[in-house]
Structure formats: structure tokens, C-alpha cells
Write a protein that holds these residues in place. Sequence first.
Motif, short mmCIF file in Angstrom:
data_model
loop_
_atom_site.label_atom_id
_atom_site.label_comp_id
_atom_site.label_asym_id
_atom_site.label_seq_id
_atom_site.Cartn_x
_atom_site.Cartn_y
_atom_site.Cartn_z
N ALA A 232 0.85 -1.19 0.00
CA ALA A 232 0.00 0.00 0.00
C ALA A 232 0.88 1.23 0.00
N ARG A 233 0.50 2.23 -0.77
CA ARG A 233 1.28 3.46 -0.82
C ARG A 233 0.63 4.55 0.02
N THR A 234 1.47 5.42 0.57
CA THR A 234 1.00 6.54 1.38
C THR A 234 1.95 7.70 1.19
N ASP A 235 1.44 8.89 1.42
CA ASP A 235 2.28 10.10 1.47
C ASP A 235 2.52 10.54 2.90
N HIS A 236 2.08 9.71 3.85
CA HIS A 236 2.20 10.05 5.27
C HIS A 236 2.72 8.83 6.03
N PHE A 237 3.92 8.42 5.70
CA PHE A 237 4.47 7.16 6.19
C PHE A 237 4.52 7.13 7.72
N ASP A 238 5.12 8.14 8.33
CA ASP A 238 5.29 8.12 9.78
C ASP A 238 3.94 8.12 10.49
N ARG A 239 2.97 8.86 9.95
CA ARG A 239 1.65 8.88 10.57
C ARG A 239 1.01 7.51 10.56
N GLU A 240 1.10 6.81 9.44
CA GLU A 240 0.51 5.47 9.36
C GLU A 240 1.23 4.48 10.26
N MET A 241 2.54 4.59 10.33
CA MET A 241 3.30 3.70 11.22
C MET A 241 2.93 3.95 12.67
N ASP A 242 2.76 5.21 13.03
CA ASP A 242 2.42 5.55 14.41
C ASP A 242 0.99 5.15 14.75
N ARG A 243 0.08 5.25 13.78
CA ARG A 243 -1.32 4.89 14.02
C ARG A 243 -1.50 3.39 14.24
N HIS A 244 -0.62 2.58 13.63
CA HIS A 244 -0.80 1.13 13.67
C HIS A 244 0.52 0.46 14.09
N PRO A 245 0.96 0.68 15.32
CA PRO A 245 2.23 0.10 15.75
C PRO A 245 2.21 -1.42 15.69
N GLY A 246 3.31 -1.98 15.20
CA GLY A 246 3.45 -3.42 15.15
C GLY A 246 2.80 -4.10 13.97
N VAL A 247 2.12 -3.34 13.11
CA VAL A 247 1.43 -3.95 11.98
C VAL A 247 2.34 -4.10 10.77
N PHE A 248 3.00 -3.03 10.37
CA PHE A 248 3.73 -3.02 9.10
C PHE A 248 5.20 -3.43 9.21
N GLY A 249 5.75 -3.38 10.41
CA GLY A 249 7.17 -3.66 10.57
C GLY A 249 7.93 -2.41 10.92
N GLU A 250 9.17 -2.31 10.45
CA GLU A 250 10.03 -1.19 10.78
C GLU A 250 10.23 -0.29 9.56
N LYS A 251 10.45 0.98 9.81
CA LYS A 251 10.71 1.94 8.74
C LYS A 251 12.12 1.76 8.21
N ARG A 252 12.21 1.60 6.91
CA ARG A 252 13.51 1.54 6.24
C ARG A 252 13.55 2.59 5.14
N GLU A 253 14.68 3.22 4.95
CA GLU A 253 14.84 4.18 3.86
C GLU A 253 15.84 3.62 2.86
N PHE A 254 15.46 3.62 1.60
CA PHE A 254 16.30 3.10 0.53
C PHE A 254 16.59 4.21 -0.48
N HIS A 255 17.81 4.22 -0.97
CA HIS A 255 18.24 5.23 -1.94
C HIS A 255 18.44 4.56 -3.29
N VAL A 256 17.83 5.13 -4.30
CA VAL A 256 17.96 4.63 -5.67
C VAL A 256 18.32 5.82 -6.55
N GLY A 257 19.59 5.88 -6.93
CA GLY A 257 20.05 7.04 -7.67
C GLY A 257 19.92 8.29 -6.81
N ALA A 258 19.30 9.31 -7.37
CA ALA A 258 19.13 10.56 -6.64
C ALA A 258 17.86 10.56 -5.79
N SER A 259 17.06 9.51 -5.89
CA SER A 259 15.79 9.44 -5.17
C SER A 259 15.90 8.52 -3.96
#
Length: 212
Positions: free
Chosen positions: A94-121
Motif C-alpha cells: 500500500a502506498r502513502t504520502d504520510h508514512f510516519d503517521r501510518e506507522m504511528d497509528r498502527h504500531p506493530g502492523v507493518f514492521g520497521e521503517k527503512r529508507e532506501f536510496h535509488v540514484g538521486a531518489s
Amino acid sequence: MPRLDHLSVIAPSLAEGVDHIRACLGIDIPFGRKHTHMSTHNHLLRLGESAYLEVIAIDEAASAIAGQRWFGLDDRAAVRKAWDDGKRLRGWVARTDHFDREMDRHPGVFGEKREFHVGASSYFFSVPQDGSLPMHGVAPSLIDRQGKRPSLAPETEMGCALVAFTLEHPDAAQVAQLYEVLEIAGAPDVKHGDEFRYTATIRTPSGIRVLS
């Protein structure tokens, strides 16, 4: 509100995954990309304007990574067993523009936040600590591309569209309640079944086909 982004066929190898899509949909799904940050690679197929399908597997030619891969791929025996049992469509994102908010709203559901870099993005993705599927595959992984749209090559447009996405589960009421709480547009329709199994009904150039 988060929204269905893509469906994931989790394969022991890309070759087996591509063969499965050909058998189910009558289509040779094109190669997508390599994920050097996870030592995986995929094939991709657009399913209309708002969703797509991926076949994902370990990239055996890639360098090793520190930590666990996503989608439970490091548990090769479990991936093989599910595959041989005919359970091949096993994850969704599922995609969101509010990652931290969704993670905080549903602790333990999605896992841990990871940041990945692909080129300049860069993008955020949720992965349980052990690399497994969130809630054993009942919950989606969460992605935030930080305002960017999914990058799909023109060849992934093959005239297909997602008609229905369904989950059969022995405890359908509990899963349906979870999806209601998560408020994800395009989440699977939940039906009672003896086994946990996803199916996708897809309109193809040759007619309606079912992928599982």
C-alpha cells in the motif's frame, strides 16, 4: 488514506515466476528492475491506472546485503513450500504520502521503517525485523515514494486491469476488521476459506483470468 499500490508474486526464481504468470494470464511479463539494496529483482505488469503486479525473487548474482531481505525471501524453504502448495500471490503493498503517521497509528502492523536510496531518489518501505511479510502476509507492506509516482516502463502496459482482489482466510471476520481499521483503499475483499489464499481477477487481452 493509503491505497493499494501493487500485488506481489513471491517466487523461488524469476524464471518460475514468469512461467506462472504466463500460465495464469497468457502474458510474458517484462523485466522490471534490480533492487541492489535488497539483492532482489523483479518483473512488472501494469494493472490499469492505479496498480501493478510484480514477480519478485532473490537475485542470485547480486552482492550480499547486511540484514534480511524483504517479502520473507530469505526463508527459502518457506518460499518453496508456499510455491509448491500453489500459494504464489502472497503479498501486497500500500502506498502513502504520510508514512510516519501510518506507522504511528498502527504500531506493530507493518514492521520497521527503512529508507532506501535509488540514484538521486529515496523512498520509505516497511519491513519486519526478521524480513517476513507483515502479519504473516495478512497486512500489506507500506511504501512512501515521497511524492513520486511508481516508475513503470512503457512495456509494462500490456492491456491488463485488476478487476478484483480477494483474500480467503479461516478468520475472515478478524481480517476484515483489521482492514477496516487500516483504512486502505483497494484492500482485498475478505471471504471465509479453509486456507489463507490471495487471488486476483485480471482482465487481459484474452479475457478474464485468475492469478493466485
